[in-house]
Enzyme design. Structure first.
Site, PDB file in Angstrom:
ATOM      1  N   TYR A   1       0.733  -1.178  -0.259  1.00 25.48           N
ATOM      2  CA  TYR A   1      -0.047  -0.056  -0.050  1.00 25.48           C
ATOM      3  C   TYR A   1       0.817   1.367   0.070  1.00 25.48           C
ATOM      4  O   TYR A   1       1.762   1.255   0.772  1.00 25.48           O
ATOM      5  CB  TYR A   1      -0.782   0.124   1.140  1.00 25.48           C
ATOM      6  CG  TYR A   1      -1.839   1.227   1.372  1.00 25.48           C
ATOM      7  CD1 TYR A   1      -2.736   1.273   0.281  1.00 25.48           C
ATOM      8  CD2 TYR A   1      -1.538   2.071   2.208  1.00 25.48           C
ATOM      9  CE1 TYR A   1      -3.718   2.290   0.588  1.00 25.48           C
ATOM     10  CE2 TYR A   1      -2.603   3.247   2.363  1.00 25.48           C
ATOM     11  CZ  TYR A   1      -3.645   3.384   1.531  1.00 25.48           C
ATOM     12  OH  TYR A   1      -4.472   4.452   1.847  1.00 25.48           O
TER      13      TYR A   1
ATOM     14  N   ASP B   1       9.249   3.083   0.068  1.00 23.06           N
ATOM     15  CA  ASP B   1       8.134   3.680   0.869  1.00 23.06           C
ATOM     16  C   ASP B   1       8.217   3.223   2.173  1.00 23.06           C
ATOM     17  O   ASP B   1       7.885   2.179   2.708  1.00 23.06           O
ATOM     18  CB  ASP B   1       6.695   3.180   0.293  1.00 23.06           C
ATOM     19  CG  ASP B   1       5.622   3.800   1.054  1.00 23.06           C
ATOM     20  OD1 ASP B   1       5.821   4.485   1.787  1.00 23.06           O
ATOM     21  OD2 ASP B   1       4.576   3.568   0.487  1.00 23.06           O
TER      22      ASP B   1
ATOM     23  N   LYS C   1       3.550   9.118   9.126  1.00 23.16           N
ATOM     24  CA  LYS C   1       3.551   8.311  10.525  1.00 23.16           C
ATOM     25  C   LYS C   1       4.266   8.787  11.547  1.00 23.16           C
ATOM     26  O   LYS C   1       4.253   9.847  12.045  1.00 23.16           O
ATOM     27  CB  LYS C   1       3.426   6.837  10.158  1.00 23.16           C
ATOM     28  CG  LYS C   1       2.128   6.385   9.298  1.00 23.16           C
ATOM     29  CD  LYS C   1       1.898   4.937   9.139  1.00 23.16           C
ATOM     30  CE  LYS C   1       0.604   5.025   8.308  1.00 23.16           C
ATOM     31  NZ  LYS C   1       0.660   4.060   6.981  1.00 23.16           N
TER      32      LYS C   1
HETATM   33  C1  LIG Z   1       0.131   4.533   5.735  1.00 26.85           C
HETATM   34  C2  LIG Z   1       0.857   4.270   4.515  1.00 26.85           C
HETATM   35  C3  LIG Z   1       0.838   5.265   3.403  1.00 26.85           C
HETATM   36  C4  LIG Z   1      -0.272   6.405   3.279  1.00 26.85           C
HETATM   37  O1  LIG Z   1      -0.052   7.452   4.102  1.00 26.85           O
HETATM   38  P1  LIG Z   1      -1.126   8.252   4.608  1.00 26.85           P
HETATM   39  O2  LIG Z   1      -0.851   9.152   5.827  1.00 26.85           O
HETATM   40  O3  LIG Z   1      -2.225   7.520   5.203  1.00 26.85           O
HETATM   41  O4  LIG Z   1      -1.834   8.919   3.536  1.00 26.85           O
HETATM   42  C5  LIG Z   1       1.780   5.125   2.314  1.00 26.85           C
HETATM   43  N1  LIG Z   1       2.561   3.881   2.511  1.00 26.85           N
HETATM   44  C6  LIG Z   1       2.556   3.182   3.492  1.00 26.85           C
HETATM   45  C7  LIG Z   1       3.568   2.035   3.401  1.00 26.85           C
HETATM   46  C8  LIG Z   1       1.882   3.394   4.389  1.00 26.85           C
HETATM   47  O5  LIG Z   1       1.816   2.413   5.497  1.00 26.85           O
END
Ligand SMILES: *Cc1c(COP(=O)(O)O)cnc(C)c1O
Length: 433
Positions: free
Chosen positions: A144, A239, A267
């Site tokens: 994701y 990511d 995060k």
């Molecule tokens: C949570 C997440 C996102 C998206 O971040 P948001 O602040 O929810 O938009 C992107 N990449 C990874 C790996 C994530 O866990």
């Protein structure tokens, strides 16, 4: 457990907010029942609207590595708020956080702050496209990367939980430029790049996959991606929205010693406030406006409260032994869970890296899941019963068979042991049915 107030709030919410929630992962659709409404948090705990208290392993889905409402972060936010909540002018705190991030991560020579992980990945892809002059991106099934058009193909997180096959509203043009390969499958990546490598701007990967449950990179997988990117002229984007500052101050790239071209964060970097960041090689990042032709902007980007929370968090993480302590606490949980799963007839397998853990509800599983296809064999119905039983015993994990849990510095051995007792009861209840 009484949930009257949460239920009432959910009724009201559904009238005005689609599904009653502002992010689909908060719904209990996959596990049954109504979502709880949280009123406050402290250390290891969240409290709901009815006054129930839960030991929490969701941690706001990753940001709260210091636990709920840590004093150092609260006072930093309060101090910043006294000076004003937003200016839209450059501020010293942005410089300080940028310095801390670039010092912790050698691959990040320049960094831009945005407001979410979604914005970070979306912007990283744009600059990768602008730099390479190529349009396509290769991602992995079950990973994701936020909810931008380019990343919703075979996505993890809520897309996986709700079993949404392909997201409606994504234009065909956008979907066409996204290639997908199974996680841990270097051969599939090489085949795709051999066929259309001259069109691929970037490979984006969660260096540890944390949005389809937990899938660790097989030995050589990340190094293999690095080599394939170099061979085909594509950029490697890590990511690290979850893994950044979670596996250590230098993230998964430090943990596995791989240098990506670009990285994305979110995060933890915002200490519980809305922050994302993307950064990497100076020659790539300097394509961004005002230096170059790749446009990316934000009214609230680098917001002073958010920067203050991020700085205070990173400072706390810099304490010597922070990650080692967290690792051993999470290890205690892992070992306890493993013993309980054996005791109750192996309904699930536990996997862990640092403070990230996952229960894969696959009976008698004899190996860790290696990709999305394997993970999907989880018994989501059994997980749903376990989730609800555990919640009733005062322990909150994510309401999905495909989400990880997070141990934080708000947890102590006492909380871990109380959690294990609750898990013992919950497993006994769901296994005897
Ligand atoms: C949570 C997440 C996102 C998206 O971040 P948001 O602040 O929810 O938009 C992107 N990449 C990874 C790996 C994530 O866990």
């Amino acid at each position: 457990m009484r949930r009257e107030r949460s239920n009432k709030l959910f009724e009201r919410a559904q009238k005005f907010i689609p599904g009653g929630v502002n992010s689909p992962v908060r719904a209990f659709k996959a596990v049954g029942g109504n979502p709880i409404f949280v009123s406050r948090g402290e250390g290891a705990f969240i409290h709901d609207a009815d006054g129930n208290r839960y030991i929490d392993f969701v941690g706001s889905w990753g940001p709260l590595i210091l636990g709920h409402a840590p004093a150092v972060v609260l006072s930093a936010i309060a101090r910043a708020a006294q000076e004003g909540t937003s200016f839209g002018w450059a501020t010293a705190r942005e410089v300080e956080l940028a310095e801390r991030v670039t010092q912790a991560l050698p691959s990040v020579e320049r960094v831009r702050f945005v407001n979410s992980g979604t914005e970070a990945t979306m912007s990283a892809l744009r600059v990768a496209r602008g730099f390479t002059g190529r349009d396509r991106v290769l991602k992995f099934s079950g990973c994701y990367h936020g909810h931008a058009d380019a990343f919703l193909a075979e996505a993890g997180s809520g897309v996986a939980t709700l079993g949404i096959p392909g997201c409606a509203g994504v234009p065909q043009g956008a979907a066409q430029d996204t290639l997908t390969a199974p996680y841990n499958d270097l051969q599939a990546v090489e085949d795709l790049l051999k066929a259309q490598g001259d069109k691929v701007a970037a490979i984006i990967v969660e260096p540890v996959a944390c949005n389809m449950g937990l899938v660790l990179p097989a030995p050589g997988f990340l190094a293999g991606l690095r080599a394939l990117c170099d061979r085909f002229g594509a950029l490697l984007i890590f990511d690290e929205v979850i893994t950044g500052f979670r596996l250590g101050l230098s993230g998964a790239q430090g943990f596995y010693q791989i240098r990506p071209d670009l990285s994305t964060f979110g995060k933890i970097i915002g200490g519980g406030l809305p922050v994302g960041a993307y950064g990497g090689r100076a020659d790539i990042m300097e394509k961004i406006a005002p230096l170059g032709p790749v446009y990316q902007a934000g009214t609230l980007s680098g917001n002073p409260l958010a920067m203050a929370a991020g700085i205070a968090t990173l400072e706390a993480l810099s304490r010597k032994g922070f990650y080692a302590d967290l690792d051993s606490l999470a290890g205690r949980l892992e070992q306890g869970l493993r013993a309980l799963l054996t005791k109750h007839g192996n309904p699930a397998r536990v996997d862990r890296v640092q403070s990230i853990f996952y229960l894969w509800f696959k009976k008698d599983a004899d190996h860790s899941p290696k990709d999305y296809t394997e993970i999907k064999a989880a018994d989501a119905a059994l997980f749903g019963r376990f989730f609800n039983a555990l919640l009733n015993h005062g322990v909150a994990i994510a309401p999905s068979a495909f989400e990880v849990g997070f141990v934080s510095a708000g947890h102590t051995q006492t909380h871990i042991d109380a959690t294990l007792t609750a898990v013992d009861h919950a497993l006994a209840e769901v296994m005897e049915r």
